[in-house]
Design a protein around this motif. Structure first.
Motif, PDB file in Angstrom:
ATOM      1  N   LEU A  42      57.623  34.330  44.555  1.00  0.00           N
ATOM      2  CA  LEU A  42      56.362  33.874  45.139  1.00  0.00           C
ATOM      3  C   LEU A  42      55.233  33.987  44.128  1.00  0.00           C
ATOM      4  CD1 LEU A  42      54.610  32.811  47.434  1.00  0.00           C
ATOM      5  CD2 LEU A  42      54.445  35.153  48.306  1.00  0.00           C
ATOM      6  N   SER A  43      55.238  35.037  43.320  1.00  0.00           N
ATOM      7  CA  SER A  43      54.182  35.163  42.306  1.00  0.00           C
ATOM      8  C   SER A  43      54.302  34.040  41.275  1.00  0.00           C
ATOM      9  CB  SER A  43      54.216  36.535  41.633  1.00  0.00           C
ATOM     10  OG  SER A  43      55.395  36.714  40.892  1.00  0.00           O
ATOM     11  N   ARG A  44      55.525  33.650  40.914  1.00  0.00           N
ATOM     12  CA  ARG A  44      55.692  32.516  39.993  1.00  0.00           C
ATOM     13  C   ARG A  44      55.292  31.207  40.665  1.00  0.00           C
ATOM     14  NH1 ARG A  44      60.525  35.173  38.947  1.00  0.00           N
ATOM     15  NH2 ARG A  44      60.419  36.429  37.066  1.00  0.00           N
ATOM     16  N   ALA A  45      55.610  31.082  41.946  1.00  0.00           N
ATOM     17  CA  ALA A  45      55.205  29.878  42.679  1.00  0.00           C
ATOM     18  C   ALA A  45      53.677  29.790  42.744  1.00  0.00           C
ATOM     19  CB  ALA A  45      55.812  29.881  44.082  1.00  0.00           C
ATOM     20  N   ALA A  46      53.022  30.925  42.946  1.00  0.00           N
ATOM     21  CA  ALA A  46      51.552  30.942  42.955  1.00  0.00           C
ATOM     22  C   ALA A  46      51.006  30.557  41.588  1.00  0.00           C
ATOM     23  CB  ALA A  46      51.045  32.323  43.377  1.00  0.00           C
ATOM     24  N   ALA A  47      51.653  31.048  40.530  1.00  0.00           N
ATOM     25  CA  ALA A  47      51.249  30.664  39.173  1.00  0.00           C
ATOM     26  C   ALA A  47      51.426  29.166  38.972  1.00  0.00           C
ATOM     27  CB  ALA A  47      52.052  31.445  38.138  1.00  0.00           C
ATOM     28  N   TRP A  48      52.521  28.622  39.499  1.00  0.00           N
ATOM     29  CA  TRP A  48      52.757  27.173  39.420  1.00  0.00           C
ATOM     30  C   TRP A  48      51.644  26.411  40.139  1.00  0.00           C
ATOM     31  CZ3 TRP A  48      54.024  23.945  43.659  1.00  0.00           C
ATOM     32  CH2 TRP A  48      54.327  22.626  43.302  1.00  0.00           C
ATOM     33  N   LEU A  49      51.235  26.907  41.310  1.00  0.00           N
ATOM     34  CA  LEU A  49      50.132  26.265  42.037  1.00  0.00           C
ATOM     35  C   LEU A  49      48.854  26.269  41.210  1.00  0.00           C
ATOM     36  CD1 LEU A  49      50.653  27.746  45.605  1.00  0.00           C
ATOM     37  CD2 LEU A  49      50.789  25.329  44.985  1.00  0.00           C
ATOM     38  N   LEU A  50      48.538  27.411  40.617  1.00  0.00           N
ATOM     39  CA  LEU A  50      47.329  27.493  39.790  1.00  0.00           C
ATOM     40  C   LEU A  50      47.402  26.537  38.607  1.00  0.00           C
ATOM     41  CD1 LEU A  50      46.768  31.351  39.822  1.00  0.00           C
ATOM     42  CD2 LEU A  50      45.390  29.606  40.992  1.00  0.00           C
ATOM     43  N   TRP A  51      48.553  26.489  37.950  1.00  0.00           N
ATOM     44  CA  TRP A  51      48.761  25.583  36.821  1.00  0.00           C
ATOM     45  C   TRP A  51      48.558  24.138  37.265  1.00  0.00           C
ATOM     46  CZ3 TRP A  51      49.365  24.210  31.931  1.00  0.00           C
ATOM     47  CH2 TRP A  51      50.061  23.052  31.634  1.00  0.00           C
ATOM     48  N   THR A  52      49.188  23.762  38.360  1.00  0.00           N
ATOM     49  CA  THR A  52      49.126  22.379  38.839  1.00  0.00           C
ATOM     50  C   THR A  52      47.702  21.999  39.215  1.00  0.00           C
ATOM     51  OG1 THR A  52      51.420  22.530  39.588  1.00  0.00           O
ATOM     52  CG2 THR A  52      50.088  20.768  40.527  1.00  0.00           C
ATOM     53  N   VAL A  53      47.003  22.890  39.921  1.00  0.00           N
ATOM     54  CA  VAL A  53      45.611  22.619  40.304  1.00  0.00           C
ATOM     55  C   VAL A  53      44.733  22.530  39.052  1.00  0.00           C
ATOM     56  CG1 VAL A  53      43.582  23.596  41.456  1.00  0.00           C
ATOM     57  CG2 VAL A  53      45.794  23.572  42.624  1.00  0.00           C
TER      58      VAL A  53
END
Length: 132
Positions: free
Chosen positions: A108-119
């Motif tokens: 989940l922490s990597r998924a959150a990082a992915w969200l931040l990257w994408t945004v």
């Protein structure tokens, strides 16, 4: 250089905000579906997810511009509003409803990082797109 008003009308704010909520829900579902497949485990699939985040932004920009009824000089404002709405939803959901993403985990922490990257990439791309 852009000309004309960059301010969004109340109708544009509403359209972009609703679109952002729909995209956020889609992203949460995507994370929930992809996490059990190991996409956010930190390996090669995670690299592909980050690359996919780049590709995801092209149709997102087009949707925000078209469905939001934005002029070219309003793209950055529209993407900033939509990104803000989605990031606020993520912050609330990750804190109080992590089950939406499949539960609290290292993935989940990597998924959150992915969200931040994408945004973040989407915002940078909006600046480039608006100036073309």
């Amino acid at each position: 250089m852009s000309h004309g008003s960059q301010m969004l009308s109340p109708a544009q704010v509403l359209r972009v905000s609703v679109l952002a909520l729909l995209l956020w829900i889609s992203g949460a579902i995507l994370i929930r579906l992809l996490t059990p497949l190991g996409v956010f485990s930190g390996g090669a699939l995670t690299v592909l997810a980050f690359a996919g985040g780049v590709a995801f932004n092209w149709p997102t920009l087009w949707l925000v511009e078209r469905l939001g009824g934005l002029r070219r000089q309003q793209i950055v404002a529209g993407m900033a509003l939509g990104s803000g709405v989605a990031v606020m939803c993520d912050g609330l959901a990750i804190t109080w409803a992590p089950w939406l993403y499949g539960g609290i985990s290292e993935d989940l922490s990597r998924a959150a990082a992915w969200l931040l990257w994408t945004v973040g990439f989407g915002l940078v791309l909006a600046f480039i797109f608006e100036r073309r």
